[in-house]
Design an enzyme around this catalytic site. Structure first.
Site, PDB file in Angstrom:
ATOM      1  N   GLU A   1      66.206  -2.873  -4.945  1.00 56.67           N
ATOM      2  CA  GLU A   1      66.921  -4.297  -4.335  1.00 56.67           C
ATOM      3  C   GLU A   1      65.735  -5.338  -3.217  1.00 56.67           C
ATOM      4  O   GLU A   1      65.793  -6.154  -2.911  1.00 56.67           O
ATOM      5  CB  GLU A   1      67.329  -4.561  -3.077  1.00 56.67           C
TER       6      GLU A   1
ATOM      7  N   GLU B   1      85.361  -7.004  -5.403  1.00 58.58           N
ATOM      8  CA  GLU B   1      83.567  -6.505  -6.170  1.00 58.58           C
ATOM      9  C   GLU B   1      83.525  -6.843  -7.498  1.00 58.58           C
ATOM     10  O   GLU B   1      82.618  -7.151  -7.911  1.00 58.58           O
ATOM     11  CB  GLU B   1      83.562  -5.155  -5.490  1.00 58.58           C
TER      12      GLU B   1
ATOM     13  N   HIS C   1      78.600 -11.934  -0.375  1.00 64.23           N
ATOM     14  CA  HIS C   1      78.082 -11.302   1.049  1.00 64.23           C
ATOM     15  C   HIS C   1      77.764 -11.257   2.374  1.00 64.23           C
ATOM     16  O   HIS C   1      78.183 -11.462   3.427  1.00 64.23           O
ATOM     17  CB  HIS C   1      77.190  -9.978   0.417  1.00 64.23           C
TER      18      HIS C   1
ATOM     19  N   ARG D   1      65.256  15.669   5.905  1.00 58.50           N
ATOM     20  CA  ARG D   1      64.444  14.817   5.717  1.00 58.50           C
ATOM     21  C   ARG D   1      65.259  14.462   4.140  1.00 58.50           C
ATOM     22  O   ARG D   1      64.650  14.279   3.156  1.00 58.50           O
ATOM     23  CB  ARG D   1      63.111  15.480   5.356  1.00 58.50           C
TER      24      ARG D   1
ATOM     25  N   ASN E   1      74.574  -9.077  -4.228  1.00 58.21           N
ATOM     26  CA  ASN E   1      75.173  -9.178  -2.373  1.00 58.21           C
ATOM     27  C   ASN E   1      75.717 -10.871  -2.845  1.00 58.21           C
ATOM     28  O   ASN E   1      76.105 -11.574  -2.178  1.00 58.21           O
ATOM     29  CB  ASN E   1      74.132  -9.680  -1.687  1.00 58.21           C
TER      30      ASN E   1
ATOM     31  N   HIS F   1      86.771  -6.056   4.152  1.00 56.21           N
ATOM     32  CA  HIS F   1      85.143  -6.071   2.987  1.00 56.21           C
ATOM     33  C   HIS F   1      85.723  -7.134   1.845  1.00 56.21           C
ATOM     34  O   HIS F   1      84.647  -8.260   1.378  1.00 56.21           O
ATOM     35  CB  HIS F   1      84.907  -5.091   2.981  1.00 56.21           C
TER      36      HIS F   1
ATOM     37  N   ARG G   1      68.590  -6.827  -7.560  1.00 53.50           N
ATOM     38  CA  ARG G   1      69.848  -5.850  -6.995  1.00 53.50           C
ATOM     39  C   ARG G   1      70.340  -6.903  -6.543  1.00 53.50           C
ATOM     40  O   ARG G   1      71.917  -6.643  -5.759  1.00 53.50           O
ATOM     41  CB  ARG G   1      69.163  -4.615  -6.604  1.00 53.50           C
TER      42      ARG G   1
ATOM     43  N   LYS H   1      72.349   3.378  -1.853  1.00 53.82           N
ATOM     44  CA  LYS H   1      72.666   2.738  -1.115  1.00 53.82           C
ATOM     45  C   LYS H   1      73.541   3.472   0.171  1.00 53.82           C
ATOM     46  O   LYS H   1      74.472   3.837  -0.024  1.00 53.82           O
ATOM     47  CB  LYS H   1      73.803   1.337  -0.875  1.00 53.82           C
TER      48      LYS H   1
END
Length: 384
Positions: free
Chosen positions: A240, A188, A251, A124, A248, A267, A244, A146
């Site tokens: 997000e 990016e 993307h 966990r 993207n 990517h 945030r 993330k």
């Protein structure tokens, strides 16, 4: 050379980003940022990075921690799945790792995402830290918590938010980076300027030659400024739910292209193409000019990024793939547009015809044109 940046989570200091030019300060950084060194450590990396840096990192950690092991998996996106995570779980169980122990992600985005996901879910949640060795990971995936893995053909469909304890970047690792991967990271970086900071975007454009020549001071400054932008967005919206999502930009279509290429396109290459499509739609809404788009494509090309789709893919198939993306909101695609160079907004009202038009433009080599102008008032007022 050294630069440090602290990223906050829910208003409180959370972790440090350290930009260095070697691994010589790693031991000191670990001692400063970790409250417990009497723990076991598992260095997770891939087969490419292991050959370059695993021995050095294991030696540094061996002088600090109670026990150090490593887990090496085959390099590439094909390993970013639950099968690899399960093998990592088994290694941790067999070595009696408990909640007080630590994972270290040593490598690029695949390594960081997979290690972070394993850390978020093993018992966990246990601590992990990032040592990103690619430009893309240094300025993007290592920051913000993330984590995730691919599920079948769906990219990052399974994941969790789990903040690292530290991010340590050694810019010298970029000297061993293949040119395509460096270009991928630049996509990016350029995106950061386009969505948040026009002056930074102009700085990147003005320093193209030195950046491509891997000038150490320029690389450090560039990485630090991109980390500032990514960190500030994450602080403002860690889960997000709003701003945030601006990260993207490019993307939505980019992930569709990446998936349909079976990850033959990197990517960053895919995101660059997605930004071209998004810029077209931004112009269609009346926000960008033809000159803005031409300049953007020139910047892409100067860093080795594609300005047209190099694969034969059906436009409707690309459109359908965008609708399988995790960024869907109900039946609407949550699309990120530019309202100006340096400012982004969320837009939810593009029709399939709009998107097909943008995809066709993305695929083409022809000078940009953008159909009829839509009403600006349709853009969500969540801009920066």
């Amino acid at each position: 050379m050294s630069k440090n940046l602290n990223v906050k989570y829910e208003g409180k200091p959370c972790y440090n980003i350290r930009v260095e030019s070697s691994f010589s300060s790693l031991a000191e950084s670990l001692q400063e940022d970790l409250d417990n060194l009497q723990r076991k450590v598992c260095i997770v990396t891939d087969s490419h990075v292991a050959a370059l840096y695993l021995d050095e990192i294991a030696s540094i950690c061996g002088d600090l921690f109670a026990k150090v092991i490593s887990f090496v998996f085959p390099a590439g996106e094909a390993s970013k799945n639950m099968d690899t995570v399960q093998k990592l779980y088994l290694s941790l169980i067999e070595n009696h790792f408990d909640r007080g122990d630590l994972l270290i992600a040593l490598g690029g985005g695949v390594v960081g995402d997979l290690t972070g996901f394993a850390a978020a879910t093993y018992l966990r949640g246990i601590d992990f830290l990032q040592i990103p060795t690619t430009l893309l990971a240094q300025v993007d995936s290592s920051i913000g918590g993330k984590t995730g893995v691919d599920f079948q053909q769906y990219k990052n469909m399974v994941g969790a938010f789990h903040m690292p304890r530290m991010v340590y970047m050694n810019t010298a690792t970029l000297n061993t980076l293949p040119a395509e991967q460096f270009s991928s990271g630049m996509a990016e970086i350029i995106k950061h300027g386009l969505i948040r900071d026009e002056a930074y975007y102009r700085w990147i454009s003005d320093h193209r030659e030195g950046i491509c020549g891997l000038d150490p001071e320029l690389l450090e400054e560039m990485i630090y400024r991109s980390c500032q932008i990514k960190g500030s967005v994450v602080e403002e919206d860690p889960k997000e739910k709003g701003v945030r999502a601006h990260l993207n930009f490019g993307h939505t279509v980019g992930h569709a292209v990446e998936k349909l290429s079976d990850f033959r396109l990197s990517h960053g290459y895919s995101v660059a193409l997605g930004m071209k499509a998004a810029a077209y739609l931004s112009k269609k809404l009346g926000y960008l000019s033809g000159e803005d788009i031409s300049e953007m494509l020139s910047v892409f090309a100067s860093f080795g990024l594609p300005v047209s789709l190099p694969l034969e893919e059906d436009s409707r198939e690309i459109l359908q793939a965008t609708k399988s993306d995790k960024k869907m909101a109900g039946k609407q695609i949550k699309f990120i547009i530019l309202t100006a160079v340096g400012t982004a907004q969320i837009y939810r009202e593009f029709t399939d015809e709009d998107l097909l038009e943008a995809i066709d433009y993305m695929k083409s080599d022809v000078p940009e044109t953008a159909g009829s102008v839509a009403k600006k008032t349709n853009a969500e007022e969540t801009g920066l």
